[in-house]
Scaffold this motif. Structure first.
Motif, PDB file in Angstrom:
ATOM      1  N   SER A 224       0.833  -1.202   0.000  1.00  0.00           N
ATOM      2  CA  SER A 224       0.000   0.000   0.000  1.00  0.00           C
ATOM      3  C   SER A 224       0.876   1.264   0.000  1.00  0.00           C
ATOM      4  O   SER A 224       0.632   2.209  -0.757  1.00  0.00           O
ATOM      5  CB  SER A 224      -0.909  -0.023   1.233  1.00  0.00           C
ATOM      6  N   PHE A 225       1.915   1.272   0.825  1.00  0.00           N
ATOM      7  CA  PHE A 225       2.801   2.447   0.921  1.00  0.00           C
ATOM      8  C   PHE A 225       3.467   2.718  -0.430  1.00  0.00           C
ATOM      9  O   PHE A 225       3.495   3.844  -0.914  1.00  0.00           O
ATOM     10  CB  PHE A 225       3.861   2.217   1.996  1.00  0.00           C
ATOM     11  N   HIS A 266       0.724   6.604   8.251  1.00  0.00           N
ATOM     12  CA  HIS A 266       0.128   7.298   7.108  1.00  0.00           C
ATOM     13  C   HIS A 266       0.999   7.219   5.878  1.00  0.00           C
ATOM     14  O   HIS A 266       2.199   7.479   5.934  1.00  0.00           O
ATOM     15  CB  HIS A 266      -0.144   8.761   7.470  1.00  0.00           C
ATOM     16  N   GLY A 267       0.347   6.838   4.764  1.00  0.00           N
ATOM     17  CA  GLY A 267       1.018   6.904   3.472  1.00  0.00           C
ATOM     18  C   GLY A 267       0.816   8.294   2.895  1.00  0.00           C
ATOM     19  O   GLY A 267       0.503   9.251   3.613  1.00  0.00           O
ATOM     20  N   VAL A 268       0.957   8.406   1.575  1.00  0.00           N
ATOM     21  CA  VAL A 268       0.814   9.728   0.940  1.00  0.00           C
ATOM     22  C   VAL A 268      -0.650  10.173   0.985  1.00  0.00           C
ATOM     23  O   VAL A 268      -0.953  11.326   1.261  1.00  0.00           O
ATOM     24  CB  VAL A 268       1.317   9.667  -0.515  1.00  0.00           C
ATOM     25  N   TYR A 269      -1.580   9.237   0.726  1.00  0.00           N
ATOM     26  CA  TYR A 269      -2.989   9.619   0.628  1.00  0.00           C
ATOM     27  C   TYR A 269      -3.864   8.986   1.691  1.00  0.00           C
ATOM     28  O   TYR A 269      -4.864   9.564   2.093  1.00  0.00           O
ATOM     29  CB  TYR A 269      -3.536   9.227  -0.751  1.00  0.00           C
ATOM     30  N   GLU A 270      -3.550   7.779   2.105  1.00  0.00           N
ATOM     31  CA  GLU A 270      -4.451   7.051   3.012  1.00  0.00           C
ATOM     32  C   GLU A 270      -3.666   6.473   4.179  1.00  0.00           C
ATOM     33  O   GLU A 270      -2.472   6.190   4.057  1.00  0.00           O
ATOM     34  CB  GLU A 270      -5.095   5.871   2.252  1.00  0.00           C
ATOM     35  N   PRO A 271      -4.372   6.274   5.284  1.00  0.00           N
ATOM     36  CA  PRO A 271      -3.701   5.599   6.404  1.00  0.00           C
ATOM     37  C   PRO A 271      -3.513   4.103   6.096  1.00  0.00           C
ATOM     38  O   PRO A 271      -4.240   3.524   5.298  1.00  0.00           O
ATOM     39  CB  PRO A 271      -4.659   5.799   7.574  1.00  0.00           C
ATOM     40  N   ILE A 272      -2.522   3.507   6.726  1.00  0.00           N
ATOM     41  CA  ILE A 272      -2.207   2.081   6.522  1.00  0.00           C
ATOM     42  C   ILE A 272      -2.203   1.417   7.894  1.00  0.00           C
ATOM     43  O   ILE A 272      -1.624   1.954   8.849  1.00  0.00           O
ATOM     44  CB  ILE A 272      -0.825   1.926   5.850  1.00  0.00           C
ATOM     45  N   HIS A 673       2.591  11.480  12.179  1.00  0.00           N
ATOM     46  CA  HIS A 673       2.229  11.775  10.787  1.00  0.00           C
ATOM     47  C   HIS A 673       3.455  12.256  10.041  1.00  0.00           C
ATOM     48  O   HIS A 673       4.347  12.883  10.629  1.00  0.00           O
ATOM     49  CB  HIS A 673       1.167  12.880  10.751  1.00  0.00           C
ATOM     50  N   PRO A 674       3.523  12.012   8.709  1.00  0.00           N
ATOM     51  CA  PRO A 674       4.613  12.619   7.931  1.00  0.00           C
ATOM     52  C   PRO A 674       4.543  14.140   8.064  1.00  0.00           C
ATOM     53  O   PRO A 674       3.447  14.707   8.165  1.00  0.00           O
ATOM     54  CB  PRO A 674       4.305  12.168   6.498  1.00  0.00           C
ATOM     55  N   HIS A 675       5.695  14.812   8.053  1.00  0.00           N
ATOM     56  CA  HIS A 675       5.708  16.271   8.270  1.00  0.00           C
ATOM     57  C   HIS A 675       6.830  16.869   7.443  1.00  0.00           C
ATOM     58  O   HIS A 675       7.701  16.154   6.931  1.00  0.00           O
ATOM     59  CB  HIS A 675       5.912  16.575   9.764  1.00  0.00           C
ATOM     60  N   LEU A 676       6.799  18.192   7.315  1.00  0.00           N
ATOM     61  CA  LEU A 676       7.857  18.869   6.549  1.00  0.00           C
ATOM     62  C   LEU A 676       9.197  18.669   7.240  1.00  0.00           C
ATOM     63  O   LEU A 676       9.294  18.702   8.471  1.00  0.00           O
ATOM     64  CB  LEU A 676       7.547  20.358   6.444  1.00  0.00           C
TER      65      LEU A 676
END
Length: 1311
Positions: A224-225, A266-272, A673-676
């Motif tokens: 998925s990722f 979290h992936g780019v668009y959806e949680p996994i 969560h992914p962050h800058l």
């Protein structure tokens, strides 16, 4: 998590270890694939061509779009981890097993997903998950290079004036080194027949792979990722954050879920979401087992599972890498609590094809070329191979393959679990066992199976409840969602008023399914939950079988060492498991499988782990298994059902599925969560359709300030403390590791082929390891066979069930046959037939035929001196020892249909004849033939190892095997009979009509007339087994009707077993005891003569049969014969009874002949005969001899007359009945039509009395009879009350045993 991650403490905390990008290196340009070149080098070497000329890597015959080019690891983050060093060659090879492939806009460019596994030398595993997609080539240099290659190819094919498609290599291995790239649609192939590329009109694409390397197989999460990462690159708009943020997040901020917990990140668009089983549950297995069952069918998968348990060679075959991984991982996860211990390569790159030559058990996956047939696939060895054609849903099984216990019920239970999830269980063609070499397995690719499979998958995809779209629709929707051009077109059509109904319906369907998911879960989450539940239930069914079968295994573990060090030091010499007792406790139907399984490396390792758990922590699988057995014991006392083979279904299916569901419903942890990131602006700019070059500086080090760092630092401190504590134990651990490696059959270095540095030198080194491993295995096997055979009597007295030890011996011999096949398969130049050993023998036979004819012409001359020897055993003409003669015997056996079967029968025959080592030495002495058939590195061309191997086999000559005679019980065998008369005292011939009947443990020959004046005859008869008796007689016709026979010799002309049946008595009326028929008891004759000098020594026979000396001593032929003392007679009776009792305490297959113990030398009859003859008044009255039977007859006459006069009426009732039984038996023996003589009648009376438990009652009657005073001296043992009483007590001990008599002894007596 900690900042640098260069410490080992974080190893246990990280979800992913590396993020890798593989593809084309624009700086170095197009390079031919080195691995393809190496493959060509190996193939040329195999075919005997000049390898260096072949290995240029240029292949102008093939279109450049079909060729493979060298891929490279373009980037990896982080650079390296201390606890899991990055293996660049292996990762590059497994990410792109075929190298780079090119496409144009006319070709299909669907992204592909596959997984791989890297097994390190210590057996630990790392998983890789790869998403491969096509990216447009922007480098002008590469486009022009491709254009040039295309022009060269076109020129080459024009000059050859043949279409390139027909000029494919004729190499037999060509289908192996294939590529998936053949899967072009037919239309595109027609439009570009030559697969050409024109830079002016075509857009060129090249494959690129994104890969995650993780310590645990979280397949769904990684898939998925990676697909979300690819979607981010192809989407019309840039992703919410730079791609570095997502990669950094999964590498450094997503932890591994704790055991028994679930995790959301979290992936780019959806949680996994992913979950990890708890400590008491089955280990993590994320590959969809349902797919494996659907691909093969339940029965086929169970058969492959059985082959895996028995450690056969298993080759999976499919065009799809992910299918290979799914089936391989599926099978190995079902093995709980055992683990596969040998070579495990689910995806075998083309460059590693020489590994199929490995003479060890393996589980490998091989990619097939689209459209190739199984029949074109030539494999180095197939005698012990399980071939699994995944795409065509069929399997080929090895011969002599035992079924898994309760196989039918297991298949039923697994099918029910699958059906409860809506999956059809009956796909797959019926399994095939290899038959004749002529049949081409690929010729029937099970089309109905394929159709059923497609239907089943379509139903599964269309099943709304499963949260699935139909396959095509899903593909269309993904294409629409991921393609900006199509989305713009759709927006345009909407503005112009045209509705795209199908697309809208698709979207609506997806939305409905997304909202419909229980508890608001997405379709993907639903699918993952369903897969996880189904996986665990299928695995629980198999685990429950092992819990039932091995519920009492601990009782048979032998824990004899006082501490770990002494156990490790003596590991090889020690018996860790009481196999014989364990098997004797199992239900009969389980034995064929279990006797093989407990000999495997995985079972040995399991028992080793159990023993080591006394001194250190239990291995995780063992801990779970033992806990389950303990739990089962609480609910179920197993003793009554111990030997029951009734099937016990798994009781925890619902419970195990609920555990998974609860864990996925209630998420335990959510990762950051992914962050800058703190990155330079402007780098890694988004460009649609291209994966950017990521910023290495931010991805090579982790964060220092998140909530995981504290956990890691604590773990690191704890680890440091533990390291200091255990430093002083370092030596012991090194020792342990060394011995554990030794204990495994071939050492761990052969568990996994090294994927990097594949030079011919490295291949040679690998082959050398194989040679050493085979030699070691041979040493271990022969030693085990000797220990089993020699130590049997001491170890097993009191143990054992019918067929157990014979079964175990059979298993060991079968595994020796398997080893010899693997040795003969190693390093073959060209494979011919299924059995490498039999093929070699046929070559040898062809070369030797002329020589054989010459030898046959000379052989009568060479045997003349042999016949002149005075020893009676030399009257039997010598049997010529010949490898080819034994081959002919096997070829004439119509029962054996295959080459593998013939080779095994020949090995058994040679082992029984004690000629295995000698025959194989003879086979290998033709060095020119060996060089022609085998490569330089082959085991059979390593002189020193070959000599040691033959020496180990020679050691088997010290024990007696009947492994041919006891297995092939229905074959016709030629026998030779020679009758040897005593010429000094009698006529060599007789005028009467003699006859003979030979009996063995498996039957008798029937009465055969001997032609007059002939003392030697041959006859064919169904296998008699070990020979026991010969009945010899004549009809008393003519003038010279008296015949004095010394002995009869009988020989099995195939095995060479010769038996001597001593007689030393007259046959004729009015001479000796008047017998016209004698039952002679056989004793095996030890071979003598020069032809046997190479056969080594023999064990002395267990029982000897009557010698000529004794027979003469109890007859009138020698009044000065040997007269034993009373002490010797009493000892002889005790010894004879003791031997019979010992006989019944042995396992049935080991018992030998009871007839020899009753009637042979030192037997019960001979001892009682001496007892009755002691003090016997046998002076000749008018030249007539008096026999013991005369005394018996007079005693009976007295009893009968006393009975008539009424003297016996007053005796006690039991005594009267005993008297009647004795009279009845004696009269029945006297009235038989057989002319067996007086000694023969006495023998028969003793045997019947022992059988019917009457002997101890008869002896007092004979002792009390007044006749005794006339016929015996006062000093006779029979007149000593105390002695008689003690002998009666001894004889009564035989009442506990069921004595059965051979038909040859009791023939004609109806009692």
């Amino acid at each position: 998590m900690s900042g640098s991650f260069s410490v080992s403490g974080s190893a246990s905390c990280r979800f992913a270890h590396y993020f890798v990008v593989c593809g084309i290196d624009t700086e170095t340009g197009l390079e031919p694939d080195e691995l393809a070149a190496l493959y060509q080098w190996l193939e040329a070497d195999r075919q005997g061509r000049d390898p260096d000329a072949a290995a240029t890597g240029e292949n102008l015959e093939q279109s450049p779009l079909k060729r493979t080019f060298k891929s490279k690891v373009l980037a990896r983050y982080p650079e390296n981890l201390e606890w899991n060093p990055f293996d660049q060659d292996a990762v590059n090879m497994l990410c792109m097993p075929k190298g780079l492939s090119f496409r144009t806009q006319a070709d299909q460019r669907t992204p592909q997903f596959h997984s791989f596994i890297i097994t390190r030398e210590d057996g630990s595993r790392t998983y890789g998950f790869v998403h491969t997609f096509y990216e447009e080539v922007t480098s002008p240099q590469i486009c022009s290079a491709m254009q040039t290659l295309t022009q060269m190819h076109n020129a080459e094919s024009t000059s050859a004036n043949t279409p390139s498609s027909s000029s494919s290599s004729s190499s037999s291995m060509d289908s192996l080194a294939s590529s998936l790239d053949e899967a072009d649609s037919p239309a595109s192939s027609l439009s570009r027949r030559a697969g050409s590329y024109d830079s002016s009109r075509d857009t060129l694409y090249v494959s690129k792979a994104l890969c995650l390397i993780t310590p645990m197989p979280f397949m769904h999460a990684c898939r998925s990722f990676l697909s979300q990462m690819h979607r981010a690159v192809t989407a019309a708009t840039a992703p919410p954050l730079p791609l570095e943020s997502y990669v950094h997040n999964i590498l450094y901020e997503v932890p591994l879920p704790a055991p028994g917990r679930s995790l959301k990140f979290h992936g780019v668009y959806e949680p996994i979401v992913c979950q990890r089983p708890g400590l008491g549950e089955l280990q993590l297995a994320d590959f969809p087992l349902a797919e494996a069952f659907s691909l093969l069918g339940v029965e086929n998968l169970v058969q492959v599972f059985t082959c895996t348990l028995l450690e056969m060679q298993i080759l999976l075959y499919s065009h799809d890498y992910q299918r290979l991984m799914t089936v391989a991982e599926g099978i190995t996860t079902l093995l709980f609590p055992f683990q596969w211990q040998h070579v495990y390569v689910p995806i075998l790159p083309a460059s590693l094809l020489h590994f199929l030559d490995a003479p060890v058990p393996y589980l490998m996956g091989l990619q097939s070329k689209e459209g190739t047939d199984r029949s074109t696939l030539e494999l180095p060895q197939e005698a012990n191979l399980c071939f699994v054609d995944i795409d065509n849903h069929y399997i080929e099984l090895p011969e002599d393959f035992p079924n898994f216990p309760n196989k039918t019920e297991l298949i039923q239970e697994l099918s029910e679990v699958l059906l409860s999830y809506g999956i059809s269980a009956n796909t797959g063609a019926p399994p095939r066992t290899r038959t004749s070499p002529g049949s081409a397995p690929g010729s029937t690719p099970s089309t109905p199976g394929r159709e059923r499979k497609t239907v089943a998958l379509r139903q599964l995809e269309d099943d709304g409840r499963n949260g699935n779209l139909a396959g095509e629709e899903l593909a269309v929707l993904e294409l629409l969602q991921g393609n900006a051009t199509l989305e713009r077109l759709q927006a345009l059509t909407k503005r112009t008023g045209v509705t795209v109904a199908r697309v809208d319906a698709l979207r609506a369907g997806v939305k409905a399914q997304l909202t419909e998911g229980q508890g608001g879960r997405t379709a993907a989450e639903e699918e993952e939950l369903r897969n996880a539940k189904l996986n665990v239930q299928l695995r629980e069914v198999c685990a429950s079988r092992f819990t039932t079968m091995f519920a009492d295994y601990e009782a048979f573990v032998i824990q004899s060492a006082p501490d770990l060090e002494s156990w490790l030091t003596n590991r090889e010499q020690m018996h860790n498991f009481d196999k014989a007792s364990f098997l004797s406790d199992q239900p009969e139907p389980y034995l064929p499988f279990l006797s093989h399984f407990i000999e495997t490396q995985m079972f040995a390792t399991f028992i080793d782990n159990k023993i080591m758990s006394q001194w250190e922590d239990k291995e995780p699988l063992l801990r779970v298994f033992d806990a389950r057995i303990d739990k089962a014991r609480l609910f179920n006392v197993r003793a009554p059902s111990l030997r029951s083979s009734s099937y016990q279904r798994c009781t925890i299916l619902k419970e195990s599925a609920q555990t998974i569901e609860q864990r996925l419903m209630k998420i335990d942890h959510t990762a950051i969560h992914p962050h800058l990131l703190d990155m330079k602006i402007g780098q890694g700019k988004y460009e649609q359709g291209f994966f950017p070059k990521l910023q290495a500086d931010v991805l090579n080090t982790g964060p220092t300030n998140n909530k995981w760092s504290h956990r890691t630092a604590t773990a690191q401190r704890r680890k440091e403390r533990h390291r200091h504590q255990t430093e002083h134990l370092g030596l012991e651990n090194d020792l342990k590791e060394k011995f554990m490696q030794e204990a495994r059959s071939l050492g761990k270095n052969l568990r996994q082929p090294k994927l990097s540095d594949l030079s011919p030198a490295v291949i040679a080194q690998t082959n050398w390891k194989f040679v050493e491993g085979l030699l070691k295995e041979c040493r271990m096997k022969t030693k085990r066979m000797l220990v089993e055979k020699m130590g049997r009597e001491a170890v097993e007295l009191g143990h054992g069930e019918a067929t157990i030890t014979g079964l175990e011996e059979n298993t060991l011999i079968a595994s020796l046959c398997d080893l010899l096949e693997r040795i003969w398969s190693h390093g073959l130049q060209v494979k011919q037939g299924k059995s490498a050993l039999w093929s070699h023998m046929l070559h040898y036979h062809a070369r030797e035929e002329k020589l054989e004819q010459q030898q046959q012409a000379e052989s009568p001359v060479s045997h003349v001196p042999e016949r002149r020897k005075s020893d009676c055993s030399m009257a039997m003409p010598s049997l010529r020892v010949s490898l080819i003669q034994d081959m002919r015997h096997i070829q004439s056996m119509s029962e054996i249909k295959t080459d593998v079967g013939r080779a095994r029968a020949w090995i058994r025959l040679s082992l029984e004849k004690k000629l295995l080592s000698q025959h194989l030495k003879q086979l290998l002495c033709r060095q020119a033939l060996t060089k022609k058939l085998y490569k330089r590195y082959a085991f059979l061309r390593c002189e020193e190892e070959k000599e040691q191997f033959l020496f180990h086999l020679l050691s088997l000559n010290t024990v007696d095997y009947f492994c041919f005679t006891s297995v092939f019980t229905t074959i016709m065998i030629p026998y030779r009979v020679v009758i040897i008369p005593i010429k000094k005292l009698s006529n060599a011939m007789t005028t009467s009509n003699p006859w003979v009947c030979v009996s063995g443990q498996l039957g008798d020959s029937g009465i055969m007339q001997i032609p007059k004046n002939v003392l030697e005859m041959t006859f064919d008869c169904q296998n008699l087994g070990k020979m026991t008796t010969v009945q010899l007689g004549h009809d008393n016709a003519g003038l010279l009707a008296k015949w004095l026979v010394d002995c009869v010799m009988v020989r099995n002309e195939i095995t060479g077993h010769t038996y001597k049946f001593p007689c030393g008595r007259w046959l004729g009326k009015g001479v000796d005891d008047g017998s016209l028929e004698r039952v002679l008891i056989g004793e095996p004759v030890l071979p003598s003569g020069e032809e046997d000098s190479g056969r080594g020594c023999y064990t002395p026979p267990l029982q000897r049969s009557p010698s000529q000396i004794r027979r003469i001593s109890v007859t009138s032929l020698s009044a000065r014969g040997y007269k034993p003392t009373s002490a010797q007679i009493q000892e002889a009776i005790g010894e004879a009874v003791n031997n019979i009792i010992k006989h019944f305490h042995k396992p049935e297959k080991e018992r030998g002949s009871l007839t020899v113990l009753l009637c042979g030398e030192s037997s019960l009859v001979s001892a009682l005969e001496q007892f009755f003859r002691h003090g016997f008044k046998s002076a000749r009255l008018f030249q007539k001899t008096v026999f013991v039977w005369d005394f018996v007859e007079k005693a009976i006459a007295y009893m009968e007359s006393a009975d008539q006069m009424g003297d016996l009426q007053e005796t006690a009732e039991p005594l009267g009945r005993t008297c009647q039984s004795l009279c009845h038996y004696v009269n029945a023996i006297n009235s038989t039509r057989r002319n067996i003589g007086k000694d023969g009648k006495f023998q028969l009376l003793v045997c019947l009395g022992a059988r019917d438990r009457l002997l101890p009652q008869w002896v007092p009657l004979l002792v009390e009879c007044p006749v005794i005073q006339r016929m015996y001296e006062d000093s006779a043992l029979l007149r000593d009350r105390a002695t008689v009483s003690s002998h009666i007590d001894v004889l009564e001990t035989l009442h506990d045993f069921p004595i059965t008599l051979e038909a040859s002894i009791v023939k004609g007596i109806a009692l």
